[in-house]
Design a protein around this motif. Sequence first.
Motif, PDB file in Angstrom:
ATOM      1  N   ALA A 168      60.379  54.149  40.502  1.00 39.06           N
ATOM      2  CA  ALA A 168      61.307  55.180  40.017  1.00 39.06           C
ATOM      3  C   ALA A 168      62.589  54.539  39.504  1.00 39.06           C
ATOM      4  O   ALA A 168      63.119  54.921  38.451  1.00 39.06           O
ATOM      5  CB  ALA A 168      61.611  56.174  41.141  1.00 39.06           C
ATOM      6  N   ASN A 169      63.078  53.548  40.234  1.00 39.78           N
ATOM      7  CA  ASN A 169      64.311  52.865  39.846  1.00 39.78           C
ATOM      8  C   ASN A 169      64.162  52.214  38.473  1.00 39.78           C
ATOM      9  O   ASN A 169      65.026  52.363  37.601  1.00 39.78           O
ATOM     10  CB  ASN A 169      64.672  51.824  40.910  1.00 39.78           C
ATOM     11  N   PHE A 170      63.063  51.487  38.261  1.00 41.97           N
ATOM     12  CA  PHE A 170      62.855  50.836  36.969  1.00 41.97           C
ATOM     13  C   PHE A 170      62.737  51.870  35.852  1.00 41.97           C
ATOM     14  O   PHE A 170      63.361  51.732  34.790  1.00 41.97           O
ATOM     15  CB  PHE A 170      61.586  49.962  36.991  1.00 41.97           C
ATOM     16  N   TRP A 171      61.949  52.917  36.076  1.00 50.98           N
ATOM     17  CA  TRP A 171      61.743  53.927  35.037  1.00 50.98           C
ATOM     18  C   TRP A 171      63.081  54.550  34.623  1.00 50.98           C
ATOM     19  O   TRP A 171      63.386  54.673  33.430  1.00 50.98           O
ATOM     20  CB  TRP A 171      60.780  55.009  35.514  1.00 50.98           C
ATOM     21  N   LEU A 172      63.893  54.937  35.615  1.00 51.20           N
ATOM     22  CA  LEU A 172      65.156  55.621  35.321  1.00 51.20           C
ATOM     23  C   LEU A 172      66.174  54.699  34.653  1.00 51.20           C
ATOM     24  O   LEU A 172      66.989  55.155  33.849  1.00 51.20           O
ATOM     25  CB  LEU A 172      65.742  56.220  36.605  1.00 51.20           C
ATOM     26  N   HIS A 173      66.149  53.412  34.972  1.00 53.12           N
ATOM     27  CA  HIS A 173      67.131  52.489  34.399  1.00 53.12           C
ATOM     28  C   HIS A 173      66.680  51.813  33.107  1.00 53.12           C
ATOM     29  O   HIS A 173      67.509  51.399  32.305  1.00 53.12           O
ATOM     30  CB  HIS A 173      67.508  51.413  35.424  1.00 53.12           C
ATOM     31  N   CYS A 174      65.361  51.691  32.903  1.00 50.10           N
ATOM     32  CA  CYS A 174      64.883  50.904  31.762  1.00 50.10           C
ATOM     33  C   CYS A 174      63.965  51.651  30.807  1.00 50.10           C
ATOM     34  O   CYS A 174      63.633  51.117  29.748  1.00 50.10           O
ATOM     35  CB  CYS A 174      64.147  49.660  32.267  1.00 50.10           C
ATOM     36  N   VAL A 175      63.522  52.861  31.179  1.00 47.12           N
ATOM     37  CA  VAL A 175      62.581  53.568  30.312  1.00 47.12           C
ATOM     38  C   VAL A 175      63.140  54.909  29.861  1.00 47.12           C
ATOM     39  O   VAL A 175      63.329  55.148  28.669  1.00 47.12           O
ATOM     40  CB  VAL A 175      61.203  53.766  31.004  1.00 47.12           C
ATOM     41  N   ASP A 176      63.421  55.798  30.807  1.00 49.50           N
ATOM     42  CA  ASP A 176      63.843  57.159  30.466  1.00 49.50           C
ATOM     43  C   ASP A 176      64.622  57.745  31.635  1.00 49.50           C
ATOM     44  O   ASP A 176      64.449  57.325  32.778  1.00 49.50           O
ATOM     45  CB  ASP A 176      62.603  58.023  30.180  1.00 49.50           C
ATOM     46  N   SER A 177      65.470  58.719  31.351  1.00 49.61           N
ATOM     47  CA  SER A 177      66.271  59.342  32.405  1.00 49.61           C
ATOM     48  C   SER A 177      65.504  60.416  33.168  1.00 49.61           C
ATOM     49  O   SER A 177      66.024  60.985  34.125  1.00 49.61           O
ATOM     50  CB  SER A 177      67.550  59.943  31.809  1.00 49.61           C
ATOM     51  N   THR A 178      64.272  60.698  32.762  1.00 51.00           N
ATOM     52  CA  THR A 178      63.429  61.679  33.450  1.00 51.00           C
ATOM     53  C   THR A 178      62.162  60.992  33.933  1.00 51.00           C
ATOM     54  O   THR A 178      61.463  60.342  33.150  1.00 51.00           O
ATOM     55  CB  THR A 178      63.052  62.838  32.497  1.00 51.00           C
ATOM     56  N   LEU A 179      61.870  61.144  35.226  1.00 55.71           N
ATOM     57  CA  LEU A 179      60.657  60.522  35.771  1.00 55.71           C
ATOM     58  C   LEU A 179      59.413  61.188  35.193  1.00 55.71           C
ATOM     59  O   LEU A 179      59.387  62.395  34.982  1.00 55.71           O
ATOM     60  CB  LEU A 179      60.643  60.650  37.298  1.00 55.71           C
ATOM     61  N   PRO A 180      58.356  60.412  34.951  1.00 53.41           N
ATOM     62  CA  PRO A 180      57.127  60.976  34.388  1.00 53.41           C
ATOM     63  C   PRO A 180      56.365  61.784  35.442  1.00 53.41           C
ATOM     64  O   PRO A 180      56.372  61.452  36.621  1.00 53.41           O
ATOM     65  CB  PRO A 180      56.329  59.738  33.974  1.00 53.41           C
TER      66      PRO A 180
END
Length: 199
Positions: A168-180
Amino acid sequence: MAIEPSLLDTCTAHLKICLKNIHKVIQKANEILCSISQPSVCSEVLLSSRGADYISGVVEVYRLSKRMEGGMKTHNIDCERLGFILRDIELSWNNLQAFLSICPSLLLALPSQSVLDYAAEGVFSDLSPCLQSCCGVCLMDRPVEETPSEVKTGMLNVGGHPYHTSCANFWLHCVDSTLPVMACYSNCSACMRLKNYDS
């Protein structure tokens, strides 16, 4: 169990964007270390507290790629495009390890390949786990070792969906502000049992 084509497309797109961002992070670490011309300076940087923290973060990002590879095997997702990105990640990781070899103490702190082999754990027979019980980022359905001490931790529950903390940390900081949020198979036995229980 094979994933339905529309769900497979969604999973593949989701995995592709995350893996590309993982590759960028590891590639950036290579560029930073490559720009340091003297091994003694590189060693000093890597052994500083900030340098060690940075490398620790990059290691965690690499671990996420291995969990995603395990999630792909768990759900029988075999996509050539994703295979190419995973190969690029491995090449960048191997290059980074060459830089780290100038600091043997850092190499010793890296997790062993067997600890990183979520792909071997991810092989199931005919039955894939319910996607709604899996981490929405890596698609693995179990807690993982989140720290170097290998202490097992639970998963976060955000909006009724599970995520590993580091995923979750990687997704929110490096991919998108909304979790998939992943939908599940229409013929998922766990979802069917739940529907029958609720009705």
